[in-house]
Write an enzyme that holds these catalytic residues in place. Structure first.
Site, mmCIF file in Angstrom:
data_model
loop_
_atom_site.group_PDB
_atom_site.id
_atom_site.type_symbol
_atom_site.label_atom_id
_atom_site.label_comp_id
_atom_site.label_asym_id
_atom_site.label_seq_id
_atom_site.Cartn_x
_atom_site.Cartn_y
_atom_site.Cartn_z
ATOM 1 N N GLY A 109 3.571 3.788 -1.847
ATOM 2 C CA GLY A 109 4.463 2.958 -1.026
ATOM 3 C C GLY A 109 5.538 3.760 -0.309
ATOM 4 O O GLY A 109 5.814 3.538 0.874
ATOM 5 N N THR A 131 -2.063 5.993 -5.854
ATOM 6 C CA THR A 131 -1.082 5.755 -6.920
ATOM 7 C C THR A 131 -1.795 5.201 -8.142
ATOM 8 O O THR A 131 -2.732 4.414 -8.015
ATOM 9 C CB THR A 131 0.049 4.787 -6.526
ATOM 10 N N ASP A 133 -0.324 3.193 -9.933
ATOM 11 C CA ASP A 133 0.308 1.880 -10.133
ATOM 12 C C ASP A 133 -0.486 0.716 -9.520
ATOM 13 O O ASP A 133 -0.234 -0.442 -9.852
ATOM 14 C CB ASP A 133 1.723 1.869 -9.529
#
Ligand code: F6P
Length: 371
Positions: A109, A131, A133
């Protein structure tokens, strides 16, 4: 064409596979010349380059981390010689000096935000989603997530041994920043008894009820998968109030003060998982322990799914550069890849929807979600 490439943000399994996927296709199929920047945005601003030819791309598919190095800098606010500076003009100068036709940025992000600033300054930018995440907007997934999911699931499996042998509660703290994908996925796959996510603020009473019900059924142990961003209802309320203050601040000083306040609030929650363990121990009578999985989740060789994804997105990125399509992120959508404008990615976070099928599955098998 001469193309620059860099990796930014936290390291992640699959970065080298994506550099290779992009590079092999860019050089082999499109005859491009590839230049790497060391240490992410920092190396871009300092113009630290490394030539990447076909031989440099050989043998890197399975290697963890990033051969280019990385950093967490912001293009418009970089600390240089103790001063915070806007490095966008310097980066534009370096891009021109290096004779680049495009810049490919691998990151999450934060990288999308940096990339959008550079695109707005006139650079031809393409990003690839990386990522552990899984929180990047507009893409089904990102490379790094599948590997981290395997590692976190394996950890939960192993923690079960000690939890049931010693009749303990073990809280496994799992990364994911403000999103709960990793804790949810690993918690469901590893059969955690309770899963706590940032998206579902928890009540300690409800967690205690879940654990006591297990004790009554004869299971005197529990494994709790705790996303690092998971918060109690009260703490989540404090964060929401701080975020609202940032949104409503009408001056840059006000916004900066509100951001500092949010950082303080988040800092005061730092020992969250340990506090929760102490509280659960005193209320259930079961010894409680914490295991922070930490960087183990980001390390090592990428799993097959991440290698596939990185190769697929990397080669699609090379095609976009060849086609002159810029200001976009290469997104995974089902079996397809598509170019999504950076304006639709930057500043957005993909959180776990409350009705996501993994959440529903967890509830249906009786896993406590603390609500
Ligand atoms: O974004 C990846 C991630 O590993 C998050 O899960 C975690 O919150 C963060 O990075 C840790 O950052 P750092 O590498 O700066 O400690």
């Amino acid at each position: 064409m001469r193309v620059g490439i860099l990796t930014a943000g936290g390291d992640s399994p699959g970065l080298n596979a994506a550099i290779r996927g992009f590079g092999k296709c860019a050089i082999g199929a499109h005859g491009m010349e590839l230049v790497g920047f060391r240490d992410g945005i920092r190396g871009l601003a300092e113009n630290r380059t490394v030539p990447l030819d076909s031989s440099a791309l050989s043998g890197i598919l399975t290697i963890g981390g990033t051969l280019l190095g990385t950093s967490r800098d912001k293009v418009h606010r970089m600390v240089v010689d103790g001063q915070t500076r806007d490095m966008v003009p310097t980066i534009v100068e370096n891009y021109e000096k290096d004779g680049l036709d495009a810049l490919v940025m691998l990151g999450g992000g934060g990288t999308a935000k940096n990339a959008l600033r550079l695109a707005n300054a006139g650079l031809n930018v393409v990003t690839l989603p990386k990522t552990i995440d899984n929180d990047i907007a507009m893409t089904d997934t990102s490379f790094g997530f599948a590997t981290a999911l395997e590692i976190a699931t394996d950890a939960i499996d192993r923690l079960h041994s000690t939890a049931h042998s010693h009749h303990r509660i073990i809280l496994a703290e799992i990364m994911g920043h403000r999103a709960g994908w990793l804790a949810l996925g690993a918690g469901v796959a590893g059969g955690a008894d309770v899963i706590l996510l940032p998206e579902i603020p928890y009540s300690i009473d409800r967690i205690v009820e879940t654990i006591q019900a297990r004790t009554e059924r004869g299971s005197r142990f529990s494994v709790v998968a705790v996303a690092e961003g998971a918060r109690s209802i009260k703490d989540a309320g404090e964060i929401q109030a701080a975020q609202a203050w940032i949104r409503e601040a009408d001056s840059s000083e006000g916004k900066a003060a509100a951001k500092r306040h949010l950082a303080q609030v988040e800092d005061s929650h730092r020992e969250n998982t340990f506090q929760l363990a102490r509280e659960l121990e005193s209320r259930t009578g079961l010894e409680s322990r914490v295991t922070i999985l930490g960087y183990v989740q980001r390390g090592g060789t990428p799993c097959a799914m991440d290698r596939l994804l990185a190769t697929r997105l990397g080669s699609a990125g090379a095609q976009l550069v060849a086609d002159g399509e810029f200001g976009v992120m290469v997104a995974a959508r089902g079996e397809d890849t598509l170019a999504v404008p950076l304006t639709e990615v930057a500043g957005k976070t993909k959180l776990v929807p409350q009705d996501h099928s993994w959440v529903q599955a967890a509830r249906q098998v009786g896993t406590g979600l603390g609500d």
